[in-house]
Design an enzyme around this catalytic site. Sequence first.
Site, mmCIF file in Angstrom:
data_model
loop_
_atom_site.group_PDB
_atom_site.id
_atom_site.type_symbol
_atom_site.label_atom_id
_atom_site.label_comp_id
_atom_site.label_asym_id
_atom_site.label_seq_id
_atom_site.Cartn_x
_atom_site.Cartn_y
_atom_site.Cartn_z
ATOM 1 N N GLY A 9 34.558 50.571 51.463
ATOM 2 C CA GLY A 9 34.001 49.718 50.399
ATOM 3 C C GLY A 9 35.073 48.892 49.711
ATOM 4 N N GLN A 10 34.632 47.957 48.853
ATOM 5 C CA GLN A 10 35.586 47.035 48.210
ATOM 6 C C GLN A 10 36.496 47.746 47.211
ATOM 7 O OE1 GLN A 10 33.881 43.839 45.889
ATOM 8 N NE2 GLN A 10 32.320 45.134 44.941
ATOM 9 N N TRP A 32 30.170 44.888 37.407
ATOM 10 C CA TRP A 32 30.447 43.541 37.933
ATOM 11 C C TRP A 32 31.746 43.529 38.779
ATOM 12 C CZ3 TRP A 32 28.831 38.898 34.388
ATOM 13 C CH2 TRP A 32 27.574 39.126 33.828
ATOM 14 N N ASP A 47 29.440 61.959 55.549
ATOM 15 C CA ASP A 47 28.155 61.273 55.339
ATOM 16 C C ASP A 47 27.486 61.828 54.093
ATOM 17 O OD1 ASP A 47 25.652 60.190 55.359
ATOM 18 O OD2 ASP A 47 25.030 61.112 57.251
ATOM 19 N N LEU A 48 27.322 60.970 53.110
ATOM 20 C CA LEU A 48 26.732 61.418 51.841
ATOM 21 C C LEU A 48 25.263 61.798 51.964
ATOM 22 C CD1 LEU A 48 29.388 60.065 50.730
ATOM 23 C CD2 LEU A 48 28.086 59.704 48.669
ATOM 24 N N TYR A 72 18.339 52.369 41.300
ATOM 25 C CA TYR A 72 19.797 52.483 41.441
ATOM 26 C C TYR A 72 20.405 53.113 40.183
ATOM 27 C CZ TYR A 72 24.693 50.913 41.668
ATOM 28 O OH TYR A 72 26.064 50.869 41.649
ATOM 29 N N THR A 77 24.816 50.931 47.376
ATOM 30 C CA THR A 77 25.009 49.939 46.306
ATOM 31 C C THR A 77 24.052 48.744 46.385
ATOM 32 O OG1 THR A 77 26.742 48.920 47.647
ATOM 33 C CG2 THR A 77 27.455 50.447 45.934
ATOM 34 N N ALA A 114 28.719 54.775 47.711
ATOM 35 C CA ALA A 114 27.397 54.733 47.075
ATOM 36 C C ALA A 114 26.483 53.837 47.890
ATOM 37 C CB ALA A 114 27.492 54.191 45.644
ATOM 38 N N LYS A 127 22.330 56.689 39.997
ATOM 39 C CA LYS A 127 23.728 56.792 39.559
ATOM 40 C C LYS A 127 23.858 57.702 38.338
ATOM 41 C CE LYS A 127 26.905 54.860 40.911
ATOM 42 N NZ LYS A 127 27.919 55.248 41.931
HETATM 43 N N1 LIG Z 1 29.828 46.506 42.985
HETATM 44 C C1 LIG Z 1 29.630 46.567 41.676
HETATM 45 O O1 LIG Z 1 29.458 45.531 41.009
HETATM 46 C C2 LIG Z 1 29.618 47.893 40.972
HETATM 47 C C3 LIG Z 1 29.334 47.910 39.591
HETATM 48 C C4 LIG Z 1 29.332 49.126 38.924
HETATM 49 C C5 LIG Z 1 29.605 50.295 39.621
HETATM 50 N N2 LIG Z 1 29.841 50.256 40.955
HETATM 51 C C6 LIG Z 1 30.126 51.511 41.648
HETATM 52 O O2 LIG Z 1 31.448 51.445 42.121
HETATM 53 C C7 LIG Z 1 31.574 52.215 43.313
HETATM 54 C C8 LIG Z 1 32.208 51.365 44.397
HETATM 55 O O3 LIG Z 1 31.361 50.253 44.632
HETATM 56 P P1 LIG Z 1 31.739 49.101 45.670
HETATM 57 O O4 LIG Z 1 31.380 47.825 45.029
HETATM 58 O O5 LIG Z 1 33.126 49.317 46.216
HETATM 59 O O6 LIG Z 1 30.665 49.397 46.794
HETATM 60 P P2 LIG Z 1 30.664 49.025 48.331
HETATM 61 O O7 LIG Z 1 31.653 47.970 48.657
HETATM 62 O O8 LIG Z 1 29.227 48.818 48.702
HETATM 63 O O9 LIG Z 1 31.188 50.375 48.985
HETATM 64 C C9 LIG Z 1 30.414 51.531 49.036
HETATM 65 C C10 LIG Z 1 30.790 52.276 50.290
HETATM 66 O O10 LIG Z 1 29.969 53.445 50.366
HETATM 67 C C11 LIG Z 1 29.583 53.600 51.713
HETATM 68 N N3 LIG Z 1 28.399 54.412 51.914
HETATM 69 C C12 LIG Z 1 27.096 54.062 51.728
HETATM 70 N N4 LIG Z 1 26.297 55.072 52.108
HETATM 71 C C13 LIG Z 1 27.103 56.086 52.529
HETATM 72 C C14 LIG Z 1 26.872 57.386 53.041
HETATM 73 N N5 LIG Z 1 25.635 57.869 53.238
HETATM 74 N N6 LIG Z 1 27.943 58.148 53.362
HETATM 75 C C15 LIG Z 1 29.200 57.680 53.195
HETATM 76 N N7 LIG Z 1 29.483 56.459 52.727
HETATM 77 C C16 LIG Z 1 28.445 55.661 52.390
HETATM 78 C C17 LIG Z 1 29.322 52.167 52.170
HETATM 79 O O11 LIG Z 1 29.278 52.085 53.562
HETATM 80 P P3 LIG Z 1 28.330 50.973 54.253
HETATM 81 O O12 LIG Z 1 28.873 49.651 53.857
HETATM 82 O O13 LIG Z 1 28.475 51.298 55.703
HETATM 83 O O14 LIG Z 1 26.940 51.220 53.721
HETATM 84 C C18 LIG Z 1 30.528 51.451 51.568
HETATM 85 O O15 LIG Z 1 31.650 51.526 52.414
HETATM 86 C C19 LIG Z 1 30.160 52.721 43.622
HETATM 87 O O16 LIG Z 1 30.018 54.011 43.090
HETATM 88 C C20 LIG Z 1 29.258 51.780 42.847
HETATM 89 O O17 LIG Z 1 28.043 52.413 42.501
HETATM 90 C C21 LIG Z 1 29.860 49.082 41.633
#
Ligand SMILES: NC(=O)c1ccc[n+]([C@@H]2O[C@H](COP(=O)([O-])OP(=O)(O)OC[C@H]3O[C@@H](n4cnc5c(N)ncnc54)[C@H](OP(=O)(O)O)[C@@H]3O)[C@@H](O)[C@H]2O)c1
Length: 276
Positions: A10-11, A147, A34-35, A123, A60, A58, A127
């Site tokens: 993830g990012q 964000w 695997d979650l 969502y 997401t 997550a 969370k």
């Molecule tokens: N993005 C935002 O704006 C934001 C805002 C507030 C909080 N957050 C939180 O910050 C955290 C990081 O977010 P992010 O933006 O980095 O998200 P992201 O880029 O979507 O990365 C999430 C990672 O989790 C993986 N994943 C999904 N389902 C899974 C499973 N069953 N088992 C194992 N891995 C799994 C995804 O893999 P796939 O790509 O293969 O599905 C992806 O690599 C998360 O907890 C998110 O809820 C994000």
Amino acid sequence: MRVLIAGGAGQLARAIRETWIDHELIVPAEASFDLGNPESVRSAILEARPQVVLNAAAFTQVDRCESEVERAMRINGEAVRWMAEAADETGALLVQISTDYVFDGTATRPYRETDPTNPQSVYGRSKLLGEHSAALAREHLIVRTAWLYDAWGKNFYLTMRNAAAQGRQLKVVDDQRGTPTTCRALARQLQVAAQEGWRGLVHGTCGGETSWHGFATEIFRQTGIQADLSPCPTADYPTPATRPTYSVLDGAHRCELGTDLMPDWREALGEVIGIG
Ligand SMILES: NC(=O)c1ccc[n+]([C@@H]2O[C@H](COP(=O)([O-])OP(=O)(O)OC[C@H]3O[C@@H](n4cnc5c(N)ncnc54)[C@H](OP(=O)(O)O)[C@@H]3O)[C@@H](O)[C@H]2O)c1
């Protein structure tokens, strides 16, 4: 420290991998962590015996969560309990990343950690279950962010740049307010938090606030990209999941816990543009 990172592709996880370079990082592939599968989560943690389990994984896709409720609750909520149990078995700290979506967005001042939650989307509910699950771990740190973006991954910043490069007309909502937060700034803050021994619940976003339209305007101002950008209300852009109208997170508790590294959101954007 020996750190297991869940969601390594993830990012945010990418920023952590690039920032926590003085630590031993274990980044299992999704197939072996695997979650959706309790045994996979448990065995990966027990085998790796990390000092920190950092959950950046997550489901997401906020709108998809509305129609895939069971999956959302399992991956974002229940799986965190399996992590908490395994972390307790190995004596690890569990760091859980959470979100502004746990709030309903009706506040008129930045949300504090002590403010009541009231998620308005699947969502957000999933969370929040993740927060409750993480809090079961003896040693836990729950960091709410919002964000998120950086020069990689799937995010608003890259979407805006790509759309402008294609010459598209951009209508962006100007009645939702929050704080754009770079993954790299959060990754640095998380590293310090783990090293300084922070525990409990803390907000972790950049400083300041804007609307999505304000964010887009600043992206194009700082990059010098000419874009056909105009504001629109949320009502013009209906989505399956309800977004909080106001989701600025108060950072005062972070300063009480230790070293606050989160920059103002405009400065953080400049850092990303300088490199990206
Ligand atoms: N993005 C935002 O704006 C934001 C805002 C507030 C909080 N957050 C939180 O910050 C955290 C990081 O977010 P992010 O933006 O980095 O998200 P992201 O880029 O979507 O990365 C999430 C990672 O989790 C993986 N994943 C999904 N389902 C899974 C499973 N069953 N088992 C194992 N891995 C799994 C995804 O893999 P796939 O790509 O293969 O599905 C992806 O690599 C998360 O907890 C998110 O809820 C994000």
